[in-house]
Write a protein that holds these residues in place. Structure first.
Motif, PDB file in Angstrom:
ATOM      1  N   ALA A   1      -3.591  67.824  -3.199  1.00  0.00           N
ATOM      2  CA  ALA A   1      -4.054  66.924  -2.139  1.00  0.00           C
ATOM      3  C   ALA A   1      -3.655  65.593  -2.288  1.00  0.00           C
ATOM      4  O   ALA A   1      -3.642  65.029  -3.320  1.00  0.00           O
ATOM      5  N   ILE A   2      -2.791  65.054  -1.134  1.00  0.00           N
ATOM      6  CA  ILE A   2      -2.022  63.747  -1.124  1.00  0.00           C
ATOM      7  C   ILE A   2      -2.542  63.167   0.163  1.00  0.00           C
ATOM      8  O   ILE A   2      -2.344  63.831   1.104  1.00  0.00           O
ATOM      9  N   ALA A   3      -3.099  61.800   0.254  1.00  0.00           N
ATOM     10  CA  ALA A   3      -3.110  61.114   1.267  1.00  0.00           C
ATOM     11  C   ALA A   3      -2.946  59.641   1.312  1.00  0.00           C
ATOM     12  O   ALA A   3      -3.515  58.879   0.285  1.00  0.00           O
ATOM     13  N   TRP A   4      -2.418  59.175   2.304  1.00  0.00           N
ATOM     14  CA  TRP A   4      -1.910  57.712   2.124  1.00  0.00           C
ATOM     15  C   TRP A   4      -2.967  57.078   2.971  1.00  0.00           C
ATOM     16  O   TRP A   4      -3.314  57.479   4.140  1.00  0.00           O
ATOM     17  N   SER A   5      -3.733  55.942   2.754  1.00  0.00           N
ATOM     18  CA  SER A   5      -4.584  55.203   3.410  1.00  0.00           C
ATOM     19  C   SER A   5      -3.922  54.536   4.440  1.00  0.00           C
ATOM     20  O   SER A   5      -2.913  53.884   4.381  1.00  0.00           O
ATOM     21  N   PRO A   6      -4.424  54.676   5.948  1.00  0.00           N
ATOM     22  CA  PRO A   6      -4.059  53.921   7.199  1.00  0.00           C
ATOM     23  C   PRO A   6      -4.454  52.451   7.186  1.00  0.00           C
ATOM     24  O   PRO A   6      -4.071  51.955   7.812  1.00  0.00           O
ATOM     25  N   HIS A   7      -5.549  52.173   6.033  1.00  0.00           N
ATOM     26  CA  HIS A   7      -6.071  50.881   6.196  1.00  0.00           C
ATOM     27  C   HIS A   7      -5.524  49.963   5.014  1.00  0.00           C
ATOM     28  O   HIS A   7      -5.702  48.825   5.463  1.00  0.00           O
TER      29      HIS A   7
ATOM     30  N   LEU B   1      -2.006  52.353  -0.761  1.00  0.00           N
ATOM     31  CA  LEU B   1      -3.157  52.907  -1.227  1.00  0.00           C
ATOM     32  C   LEU B   1      -2.965  54.626  -1.114  1.00  0.00           C
ATOM     33  O   LEU B   1      -2.814  55.124   0.031  1.00  0.00           O
ATOM     34  N   LEU B   2      -2.906  55.365  -2.227  1.00  0.00           N
ATOM     35  CA  LEU B   2      -2.632  56.753  -2.284  1.00  0.00           C
ATOM     36  C   LEU B   2      -4.033  57.184  -3.072  1.00  0.00           C
ATOM     37  O   LEU B   2      -4.237  56.964  -3.963  1.00  0.00           O
ATOM     38  N   ALA B   3      -4.318  58.477  -2.312  1.00  0.00           N
ATOM     39  CA  ALA B   3      -5.325  59.287  -2.949  1.00  0.00           C
ATOM     40  C   ALA B   3      -4.857  60.636  -3.352  1.00  0.00           C
ATOM     41  O   ALA B   3      -3.935  61.073  -2.522  1.00  0.00           O
ATOM     42  N   SER B   4      -4.979  61.069  -4.442  1.00  0.00           N
ATOM     43  CA  SER B   4      -4.508  62.457  -4.899  1.00  0.00           C
ATOM     44  C   SER B   4      -5.664  63.286  -5.714  1.00  0.00           C
ATOM     45  O   SER B   4      -6.610  62.667  -6.175  1.00  0.00           O
ATOM     46  N   GLY B   5      -5.593  64.508  -5.246  1.00  0.00           N
ATOM     47  CA  GLY B   5      -6.728  65.403  -5.775  1.00  0.00           C
ATOM     48  C   GLY B   5      -6.144  66.615  -6.609  1.00  0.00           C
ATOM     49  O   GLY B   5      -5.084  67.041  -6.027  1.00  0.00           O
TER      50      GLY B   5
ATOM     51  N   GLY C   1     -16.001  68.097  -9.338  1.00  0.00           N
ATOM     52  CA  GLY C   1     -16.663  69.290  -9.969  1.00  0.00           C
ATOM     53  C   GLY C   1     -16.147  70.463  -9.398  1.00  0.00           C
ATOM     54  O   GLY C   1     -16.661  71.661  -9.795  1.00  0.00           O
ATOM     55  N   SER C   2     -15.064  70.375  -8.614  1.00  0.00           N
ATOM     56  CA  SER C   2     -14.289  71.821  -7.961  1.00  0.00           C
ATOM     57  C   SER C   2     -13.021  71.136  -7.597  1.00  0.00           C
ATOM     58  O   SER C   2     -12.675  69.965  -7.411  1.00  0.00           O
ATOM     59  N   PRO C   3     -12.178  72.208  -7.591  1.00  0.00           N
ATOM     60  CA  PRO C   3     -10.847  71.984  -6.961  1.00  0.00           C
ATOM     61  C   PRO C   3     -10.804  71.079  -5.737  1.00  0.00           C
ATOM     62  O   PRO C   3     -11.408  71.636  -4.615  1.00  0.00           O
ATOM     63  N   VAL C   4      -9.766  70.255  -5.634  1.00  0.00           N
ATOM     64  CA  VAL C   4      -9.653  69.321  -4.346  1.00  0.00           C
ATOM     65  C   VAL C   4      -8.675  70.074  -3.563  1.00  0.00           C
ATOM     66  O   VAL C   4      -7.444  70.101  -4.152  1.00  0.00           O
ATOM     67  N   CYS C   5      -8.648  70.642  -2.699  1.00  0.00           N
ATOM     68  CA  CYS C   5      -8.040  71.445  -1.731  1.00  0.00           C
ATOM     69  C   CYS C   5      -6.901  70.434  -0.637  1.00  0.00           C
ATOM     70  O   CYS C   5      -5.897  70.692  -0.530  1.00  0.00           O
ATOM     71  N   ASN C   6      -7.518  69.369  -0.315  1.00  0.00           N
ATOM     72  CA  ASN C   6      -7.091  68.524   0.806  1.00  0.00           C
ATOM     73  C   ASN C   6      -7.718  67.219   0.792  1.00  0.00           C
ATOM     74  O   ASN C   6      -8.940  67.142   0.355  1.00  0.00           O
ATOM     75  N   LEU C   7      -6.936  66.460   1.459  1.00  0.00           N
ATOM     76  CA  LEU C   7      -7.441  64.920   1.607  1.00  0.00           C
ATOM     77  C   LEU C   7      -6.888  64.426   3.079  1.00  0.00           C
ATOM     78  O   LEU C   7      -5.716  64.790   3.168  1.00  0.00           O
ATOM     79  N   ALA C   8      -7.632  63.684   3.438  1.00  0.00           N
ATOM     80  CA  ALA C   8      -7.561  63.155   4.714  1.00  0.00           C
ATOM     81  C   ALA C   8      -8.423  61.788   5.157  1.00  0.00           C
ATOM     82  O   ALA C   8      -9.358  61.799   5.072  1.00  0.00           O
ATOM     83  N   TRP C   9      -7.619  60.761   5.327  1.00  0.00           N
ATOM     84  CA  TRP C   9      -8.223  59.385   5.768  1.00  0.00           C
ATOM     85  C   TRP C   9      -8.740  59.351   7.178  1.00  0.00           C
ATOM     86  O   TRP C   9      -7.840  59.949   8.013  1.00  0.00           O
TER      87      TRP C   9
END
Length: 137
Positions: free
Chosen positions: A44-50, A54-58, A83-91
């Motif tokens: 899971a990888i997501a760039w902040s549009p704000h 700023l990058l989030a990774s799971g 506490g569980s696998p991160v499958c996806n991220l979306a801003w």
């Protein structure tokens, strides 16, 4: 990099983040930045549009964390154990919030206010039912 698990362009198309089975995030063939905090595959990888850079990774099964990175100065901003696998991220494009989806054993979708990381909604999907929520105006 071993098997490629995630790939996302930043909103300004200047940076490409990739996640791999080697538990790392990196940019391009000769990465400008290599992030090595995850202990499982980075799917899971997501760039902040704000906020630029700023990058989030799971992380996957053995990790279960969401890490937030400032790719401009190469600093980790925050880390939250899900506490569980991160499958996806979306801003969210409308408000400064991020949605995370999780695998077993929780099988859930969560919306988090950024930067406080407080939950705003939780829904289960263990029965293979999808629910679509209009959370933000």
């Amino acid at each position: 990099m071993q098997q490629l698990c995630g790939l996302k362009w930043s909103h300004d198309d200047r940076e490409l983040a990739s996640g791999g089975n080697d538990n790392q995030n990196q940019h391009s063939q000769q990465p400008a930045l290599r992030l090595t905090e995850h202990t499982a595959a980075v799917k899971a990888i997501a760039w902040s549009p704000h906020q630029s850079g700023l990058l989030a990774s799971g992380g996957g099964t053995a990790d279960g964390c969401i890490h937030f990175w400032n790719t401009t100065n190469c600093h980790q901003l925050n880390s939250v154990d899900m506490g569980s696998p991160v499958c996806n991220l979306a801003w969210s494009k409308n408000v400064n919030a991020i949605v995370s989806t999780h695998g077993y054993s929780q099988n859930q979708i969560m919306v988090w206010k950024y930067t406080s990381m407080t939950k705003t909604i939780v829904t289960g999907a263990g029965d293979e039912t999808l629910w679509f929520w209009n959370v933000y105006p």
